[in-house]
Design a protein around this motif. Structure first.
Motif, PDB file in Angstrom:
ATOM      1  N   ASP A  92       0.776  -1.106  -0.071  1.00  0.00           N
ATOM      2  CA  ASP A  92       0.105  -0.223  -0.062  1.00  0.00           C
ATOM      3  C   ASP A  92       0.862   1.116  -0.006  1.00  0.00           C
ATOM      4  OD1 ASP A  92      -2.761  -1.250   0.324  1.00  0.00           O
ATOM      5  OD2 ASP A  92      -1.959  -1.840   2.137  1.00  0.00           O
ATOM      6  N   TYR A  93       0.429   2.092  -0.829  1.00  0.00           N
ATOM      7  CA  TYR A  93       1.036   3.300  -1.016  1.00  0.00           C
ATOM      8  C   TYR A  93       0.111   4.647  -0.768  1.00  0.00           C
ATOM      9  CZ  TYR A  93       4.884   0.451  -2.662  1.00  0.00           C
ATOM     10  OH  TYR A  93       5.914  -0.450  -2.705  1.00  0.00           O
ATOM     11  N   ASP A 153      -0.662  -2.675  -6.922  1.00  0.00           N
ATOM     12  CA  ASP A 153      -0.475  -2.205  -5.458  1.00  0.00           C
ATOM     13  C   ASP A 153      -1.598  -1.339  -5.507  1.00  0.00           C
ATOM     14  OD1 ASP A 153       1.826  -3.478  -4.696  1.00  0.00           O
ATOM     15  OD2 ASP A 153       2.969  -1.763  -5.344  1.00  0.00           O
ATOM     16  N   VAL A 154      -2.176  -1.134  -4.289  1.00  0.00           N
ATOM     17  CA  VAL A 154      -3.234  -0.126  -3.794  1.00  0.00           C
ATOM     18  C   VAL A 154      -2.552   1.227  -3.628  1.00  0.00           C
ATOM     19  CG1 VAL A 154      -4.952   0.210  -2.062  1.00  0.00           C
ATOM     20  CG2 VAL A 154      -4.762  -1.793  -2.813  1.00  0.00           C
ATOM     21  N   VAL A 155      -3.221   2.436  -3.958  1.00  0.00           N
ATOM     22  CA  VAL A 155      -2.646   3.660  -3.735  1.00  0.00           C
ATOM     23  C   VAL A 155      -3.662   4.714  -3.314  1.00  0.00           C
ATOM     24  CG1 VAL A 155      -2.830   4.237  -6.181  1.00  0.00           C
ATOM     25  CG2 VAL A 155      -1.337   5.457  -4.677  1.00  0.00           C
ATOM     26  N   TYR A 156      -3.403   5.252  -2.031  1.00  0.00           N
ATOM     27  CA  TYR A 156      -4.387   6.155  -1.603  1.00  0.00           C
ATOM     28  C   TYR A 156      -4.139   7.582  -2.204  1.00  0.00           C
ATOM     29  CZ  TYR A 156      -5.912   2.337   1.516  1.00  0.00           C
ATOM     30  OH  TYR A 156      -6.536   1.277   1.769  1.00  0.00           O
ATOM     31  N   ARG A 163      -9.193   6.081  -3.688  1.00  0.00           N
ATOM     32  CA  ARG A 163      -8.326   5.032  -3.686  1.00  0.00           C
ATOM     33  C   ARG A 163      -8.038   4.316  -5.085  1.00  0.00           C
ATOM     34  NH1 ARG A 163     -10.756   0.941   0.353  1.00  0.00           N
ATOM     35  NH2 ARG A 163     -11.843   0.612  -0.978  1.00  0.00           N
ATOM     36  N   ALA A 177      -2.481   1.901   6.295  1.00  0.00           N
ATOM     37  CA  ALA A 177      -3.257   1.422   5.239  1.00  0.00           C
ATOM     38  C   ALA A 177      -4.730   1.109   5.608  1.00  0.00           C
ATOM     39  CB  ALA A 177      -2.644   0.194   4.458  1.00  0.00           C
ATOM     40  N   SER A 200      -8.239   2.898   5.014  1.00  0.00           N
ATOM     41  CA  SER A 200      -9.240   2.160   4.208  1.00  0.00           C
ATOM     42  C   SER A 200     -10.770   2.437   4.962  1.00  0.00           C
ATOM     43  CB  SER A 200      -9.188   0.667   4.250  1.00  0.00           C
ATOM     44  OG  SER A 200      -9.238   0.194   5.608  1.00  0.00           O
TER      45      SER A 200
END
Length: 137
Positions: free
Chosen positions: A3-4, A36-39, A54, A130, A134
């Motif tokens: 997560d980033y 990858d998940v990025v916020y 997100r 992360a 969320s």
């Protein structure tokens, strides 16, 4: 998968996808990869409001260093597809009270990594940060 967070100018926070060429990286951000998940934080320095979305990284490519410059911050270009819009606000004002850098709170990590320096950047996140983020979706 990791997560980033990305803090950058985001002209249209409600768009379905974005391209972010040659973004500075800090705190492990250079390891960002496809899947990858990025916020996404719309930078307040450019009129943004903080956390807006997100997404999932759909492309990631390291930007080669410029010749003749000894010290350079690693840069990565990424493409992101939105998976959710933030349901409540989280920005500089909400994170500013969390300034005890050693307290271990996810809010403090986000304040430190995103706002201690004004630059836009991609940063790596701990699992705790992360999980905290969320909860905004």
């Amino acid at each position: 998968m990791a997560d980033y967070a990305l803090k950058a100018e985001i002209a249209d926070p409600r768009a379905g996808a974005w391209d972010f060429p040659a973004q500075k990286t800090m705190y492990g951000g250079r390891r960002i990869a496809v899947g990858d998940v990025v916020y996404l934080f719309a930078s307040e320095n450019e009129g943004g409001t903080g956390l807006v979305a997100r997404g999932i990284v759909t492309a990631a490519e390291a930007t080669p260093p410029r010749p003749g410059i000894e010290r350079q911050t690693p840069r990565v270009g990424i493409a992101v597809t939105r998976t959710a819009l933030a349901k409540r606000r989280l920005g500089r004002a909400e994170l500013k009270p969390f300034a005890d850098w050693d307290d271990g709170r996810p809010e403090t990590e986000l304040n430190f990594k995103c706002y201690r320096q004004a630059t836009n950047k991609i940063v790596g996140l701990s699992p705790e940060a992360a999980a905290f983020l969320s909860g905004f979706f």
